[in-house]
Scaffold this motif. Structure first.
Motif, short mmCIF file in Angstrom:
data_model
loop_
_atom_site.label_atom_id
_atom_site.label_comp_id
_atom_site.label_asym_id
_atom_site.label_seq_id
_atom_site.Cartn_x
_atom_site.Cartn_y
_atom_site.Cartn_z
N GLY A 123 0.94 -1.28 0.22
CA GLY A 123 0.03 -0.02 0.11
C GLY A 123 0.61 1.56 -0.09
O GLY A 123 1.93 1.51 0.09
N LEU A 124 0.67 2.49 -0.50
CA LEU A 124 1.25 3.56 -0.67
C LEU A 124 -0.06 4.66 -0.78
O LEU A 124 -0.81 4.66 -1.98
N ASP A 125 0.68 5.95 -0.68
CA ASP A 125 0.09 7.17 -1.45
C ASP A 125 0.55 7.83 -2.17
O ASP A 125 -0.33 8.63 -3.73
N ILE A 126 2.08 8.05 -2.57
CA ILE A 126 2.76 8.65 -4.17
C ILE A 126 3.35 7.68 -4.68
O ILE A 126 4.42 7.00 -3.70
N ILE A 127 3.27 7.37 -5.80
CA ILE A 127 4.09 6.32 -6.62
C ILE A 127 5.28 7.24 -7.26
O ILE A 127 4.90 8.19 -8.29
N VAL A 128 6.50 7.39 -7.72
CA VAL A 128 7.23 7.84 -8.31
C VAL A 128 8.02 6.96 -9.27
O VAL A 128 8.34 5.80 -8.83
N ALA A 129 7.88 7.25 -10.17
CA ALA A 129 8.49 6.14 -11.21
C ALA A 129 8.97 6.81 -12.80
O ALA A 129 8.91 7.47 -13.10
N THR A 130 9.75 5.99 -13.10
CA THR A 130 10.69 6.12 -14.69
C THR A 130 8.91 5.42 -15.45
O THR A 130 8.19 4.55 -15.18
N PRO A 131 8.88 5.72 -16.61
CA PRO A 131 7.64 5.06 -17.37
C PRO A 131 7.74 3.86 -17.68
O PRO A 131 6.42 3.66 -17.34
N GLY A 132 9.16 3.17 -18.46
CA GLY A 132 9.37 1.38 -18.59
C GLY A 132 8.71 0.71 -17.15
O GLY A 132 7.67 0.11 -17.05
N ARG A 133 9.72 0.96 -16.09
CA ARG A 133 8.89 -0.05 -15.25
C ARG A 133 7.23 0.16 -14.19
O ARG A 133 6.72 -0.66 -14.18
N LEU A 134 7.07 1.54 -14.42
CA LEU A 134 5.87 1.54 -13.86
C LEU A 134 4.82 0.39 -15.01
O LEU A 134 3.58 0.36 -14.25
N TYR A 135 4.88 1.09 -16.04
CA TYR A 135 3.70 0.49 -17.09
C TYR A 135 4.28 -1.24 -16.77
O TYR A 135 2.72 -1.80 -16.49
N ASP A 136 5.13 -1.62 -16.01
CA ASP A 136 5.22 -3.06 -16.42
C ASP A 136 4.88 -3.67 -15.15
O ASP A 136 4.50 -5.25 -15.03
N LEU A 137 4.50 -2.60 -13.69
CA LEU A 137 4.09 -3.39 -12.61
C LEU A 137 2.47 -3.21 -13.17
O LEU A 137 1.91 -3.66 -12.63
N ALA A 138 1.90 -1.68 -13.66
CA ALA A 138 0.74 -1.74 -13.95
C ALA A 138 0.15 -2.63 -14.82
O ALA A 138 -0.57 -3.67 -14.35
N VAL A 139 0.98 -3.39 -16.14
CA VAL A 139 0.94 -4.62 -17.02
C VAL A 139 0.52 -5.99 -15.76
O VAL A 139 -0.38 -6.95 -16.08
N SER A 140 1.18 -5.59 -14.99
CA SER A 140 1.13 -7.79 -14.22
C SER A 140 -0.38 -7.41 -12.80
O SER A 140 -0.80 -8.55 -12.55
N ARG A 141 -0.60 -6.47 -12.81
CA ARG A 141 -2.04 -6.29 -12.84
C ARG A 141 -1.68 -5.92 -10.71
O ARG A 141 -2.96 -6.20 -9.91
N VAL A 142 -0.73 -5.77 -10.67
CA VAL A 142 -0.12 -5.67 -9.08
C VAL A 142 -0.48 -4.23 -8.84
O VAL A 142 -0.99 -4.57 -7.26
N LEU A 143 -0.59 -3.75 -9.17
CA LEU A 143 0.16 -1.67 -9.10
C LEU A 143 -1.39 -1.47 -10.23
O LEU A 143 -1.31 -0.90 -11.33
N GLN A 144 -2.56 -0.97 -9.00
CA GLN A 144 -4.01 -0.50 -9.38
C GLN A 144 -4.06 0.88 -9.69
O GLN A 144 -2.84 2.25 -9.01
N LEU A 145 -3.98 1.72 -10.62
CA LEU A 145 -4.09 2.91 -10.80
C LEU A 145 -5.28 3.79 -11.31
O LEU A 145 -5.07 5.12 -11.10
N LYS A 146 -6.15 3.03 -10.28
CA LYS A 146 -7.18 3.39 -10.73
C LYS A 146 -7.97 4.95 -9.78
O LYS A 146 -8.82 5.30 -9.97
N SER A 147 -6.59 4.97 -8.82
CA SER A 147 -7.32 5.82 -7.18
C SER A 147 -6.22 6.97 -7.42
O SER A 147 -6.07 7.84 -6.91
N ILE A 148 -5.88 6.93 -9.11
CA ILE A 148 -4.18 8.23 -9.36
C ILE A 148 -5.63 9.52 -9.48
O ILE A 148 -6.60 9.89 -10.20
N GLN A 149 -5.57 10.71 -8.08
CA GLN A 149 -6.07 12.08 -8.21
C GLN A 149 -5.18 12.84 -9.19
O GLN A 149 -5.57 13.88 -9.56
N LYS A 150 -4.04 12.86 -8.97
CA LYS A 150 -3.20 13.92 -9.50
C LYS A 150 -1.72 13.20 -10.22
O LYS A 150 -2.09 12.43 -10.32
N LEU A 151 -1.60 13.83 -11.59
CA LEU A 151 -0.63 13.35 -12.49
C LEU A 151 0.50 14.17 -12.35
O LEU A 151 -0.23 15.26 -13.31
N VAL A 152 1.75 14.24 -11.97
CA VAL A 152 2.79 14.45 -12.93
C VAL A 152 4.09 14.68 -13.16
O VAL A 152 4.34 13.28 -13.03
#
Length: 454
Positions: A123-152
C-alpha cells in the motif's frame, strides 16, 4: 515579491515544521506562482529553469491537500525520466513529509521487479516512477492506477527526447480520465506543446523564465580547442588548481567518451574522479553520486541523459567537454551549478566542427559566450581519436577484388542421404511399422487406454 515567505502561502503546520527543519524560509518564484494554481486542482504547465525549485513547486500544494488514507492504491503519480531523479524526488517527498503520515515509493528499471511488486502490495499514497517500470507494474496487475487523482510529469522535455512518448501514451490510456495533470519542464519544445494540446484541459501556465534563458548567476566562458587530446590537456591545466576547481561536473556527449575521459582523469588525478552513465549499474551510479556529493570525489564525468537526475549542491564548475548538439541540453548542463541563487561557473570546449552548435546555443540564449585564449602552457596535440579522423575513401585499387570477381554460389549434386523427401504422415505410424511395436510402449496412460479398448 520582497519579504515573501512560506508563511504567506496557505500551508499547514506539518509542512511549516518540515521547511523550518530544512532551513527554508523564502519560496522561489516558480514555487510562489505555482502554489495557488496547483492547489486549485486545475491542470498546470510550469516552465522554469533547472535549479529554480520546480520539485517543491508541485510537492508543497499536493502534500498540503493530501488527506490521510488507509487505501492500498496510490493517489499521486509522479513520472520522471531517470532512475536518479526517482531517488531524488522520493528524497524530497520524505523531507517534506517528516511530520505527515503518508507512504511514498520509488520504482525504476534495472532492479528486481518482484521486490518492487512486494513493496507496492503493502500500500502507498505517492508513487514516483520511470515510465517503463511503471507500465510493467501496471500490466502485471499488482499496481492499480484507478485511484490516481494527480499526475505529475517532471522534466517532460527530456522524457520525450529519450523516447518515452509511446510509454506515456500507454500510461495515459490506463489512468482515470478525471484527474489533475501537472507538468514541469525547463524548456518548451514542439513535442511538449503537442502533449499539452492532446491531454491537458485548459491548463494554467506558469513561466518564470523564457525557454532557454540562462541563469544570471552563472558566468559562462568558452575555449576554442582543436581536438580531444588538447581538451584533455586544457582540462589537466585547469584542474591543477584544486582550491578553485573543488567540485567539478564534466559533461560529455556519449558513454564511450565518458569512459575514455574517466580513464584519462584517473591517470592524471588518481582516485579523484567518478563516472556516471546509463551502462553503469544502479548501485554504481548511486555510489558515484554519493561520493561526489560528499566530497570524496572531486570530479564527476556524466552524459546528458544523467543531467536531469543530478541535484547536488555547491558544484563549483560545470565543464562542457564537448558542445552539445541540442542547445537545450547545454541549458540543463550549466543548470547543475549556481543552484539556489549561488554563484556558478561554466566552461565550454568547442572544436572547429562544433562551432555551429555553439552558435545555436548563443542564439537560444540571445547572448554570446566569451571565448578565452588557451593558456600558454597547454600543449596543442595533433593526435586524433578514431571519431575525429577523416574517413579516407580508397581510390581505384587494381589488386582489390570487386563483386564481379566474387565466387558464385556452390553447385554440386546432393548426396543420396540428403535427397530424401519429407512425404508427411504420422511419425508414430512409421515407427510402429518399422519396429512392429508402439513407440509409447512404456507410457502408462497409453497402456491403460489400450487395455480399455481390449
Amino acid at each position: 515579491m520582497e519579504n515573501f515567505t512560506f508563511h504567506d502561502l496557505n500551508l499547514n503546520t506539518p509542512l511549516y515544521n518540515a521547511l523550518e527543519d530544512l532551513g527554508l524560509t523564502t519560496p522561489t518564484p516558480i514555487q510562489t506562482e505555482s502554489f495557488g494554481k496547483v492547489a486549485s486542482g486545475s491542470d498546470v504547465v510550469g516552465i522554469a529553469q533547472t535549479g529554480t525549485g520546480k520539485t517543491f513547486a508541485y510537492l508543497l500544494p499536493i502534500l498540503r491537500n493530501l488527506k490521510y488514507s488507509t487505501q492500498d492504491n496510490p493517489r499521486v503519480l509522479i513520472l520522471v525520466p531517470t532512475r536518479e531523479l526517482v531517488v531524488q524526488v522520493v528524497n524530497e517527498v520524505e523531507k517534506l513529509s517528516k511530520y505527515i503520515n503518508n507512504r511514498v515509493l520509488g520504482v525504476y528499471g534495472g532492479t528486481n521487479i518482484n521486490t518492487q511488486k512486494q513493496a507496492v502490495a503493502q500500500g502507498l499514497d505517492i508513487i514516483v516512477a520511470t515510465p517503463g517500470r511503471l507500465y510493467d507494474l501496471a500490466v502485471s496487475r499488482v499496481l492499480q492506477l484507478k485511484s490516481i487523482q494527480k499526475l505529475v510529469i517532471d522534466e517532460v522535455d527530456i522524457m520525450l527526447d529519450l523516447g518515452f512518448r509511446h510509454q506515456l501514451m500507454n500510461i495515459f490510456d490506463i489512468l482515470p480520465e478525471r484527474r489533475q495533470n501537472i507538468m514541469f519542464s525547463a524548456t518548451m519544445t514542439k513535442d511538449v506543446d503537442e502533449l499539452i494540446t492532446d491531454f491537458f484541459r485548459n491548463p494554467e501556465k506558469v513561466s518564470i523564465a523564457v525557454s532557454g534563458t540562462p541563469l544570471e548567476n552563472i558566468d559562462q566562458t568558452a575555449y576554442g580547442v582543436p581536438n580531444y587530446y588538447t581538451k584533455v590537456n586544457v582540462l589537466e591545466h585547469l584542474l591543477q588548481n584544486k582550491e578553485v576547481f573543488n567540485k567539478v561536473l564534466i559533461f560529455v556527449a556519449y558513454k564511450k567518451m565518458a569512459d575514455r575521459l574517466f580513464e584519462a582523469m584517473e591517470e592524471l588525478f588518481p582516485n579523484e574522479a567518478c563516472v556516471i552513465h546509463s551502462n553503469k549499474t544502479q548501485n554504481y551510479r548511486l555510489r558515484s553520486i554519493e561520493d561526489f556529493e560528499n566530497g570524496e570525489k572531486r570530479l564527476m564525468i556524466a552524459t546528458d541523459v544523467m543531467a536531469r537526475g543530478l541535484d547536488i549542491d555547491h558544484i563549483s564548475h560545470v565543464i562542457n567537454f564537448d558542445t552539445p548538439e541540442y542547445p537545450e541540453n547545454y541549458m540543463h548542463r550549466i543548470g547543475r551549478t549556481g543552484r539556489a541563487e549561488q554563484k556558478g561557473l561554466s566552461l565550454l570546449f568547442s572544436t572547429e566542427k562544433e562551432q555551429d552548435a555553439k552558435l545555436a546555443i548563443e542564439n537560444l540564449m540571445k547572448m554570446s559566450i566569451e571565448t578565452l585564449d588557451l593558456p600558454e602552457t597547454v600543449t596543442i596535440s595533433k593526435e586524433l581519436i578514431p571519431e575525429e579522423r577523416e574517413i579516407i575513401k580508397e581510390r581505384y585499387n587494381p589488386l582489390k577484388r570487386n563483386d564481379d570477381d566474387a565466387p558464385g554460389p556452390a553447385y554440386h549434386d546432393k548426396k543420396d542421404k540428403n535427397k530424401k523427401e519429407n512425404l508427411g504422415g504420422s511419425y508414430r505410424r512409421e515407427i510402429a511399422k518399422k519396429y512392429k511395436k508402439p513407440k509409447t510402449r512404456g507410457d502408462k496412460n497409453y497402456n491403460r487406454r489400450n487395455k480399455k479398448r481390449k
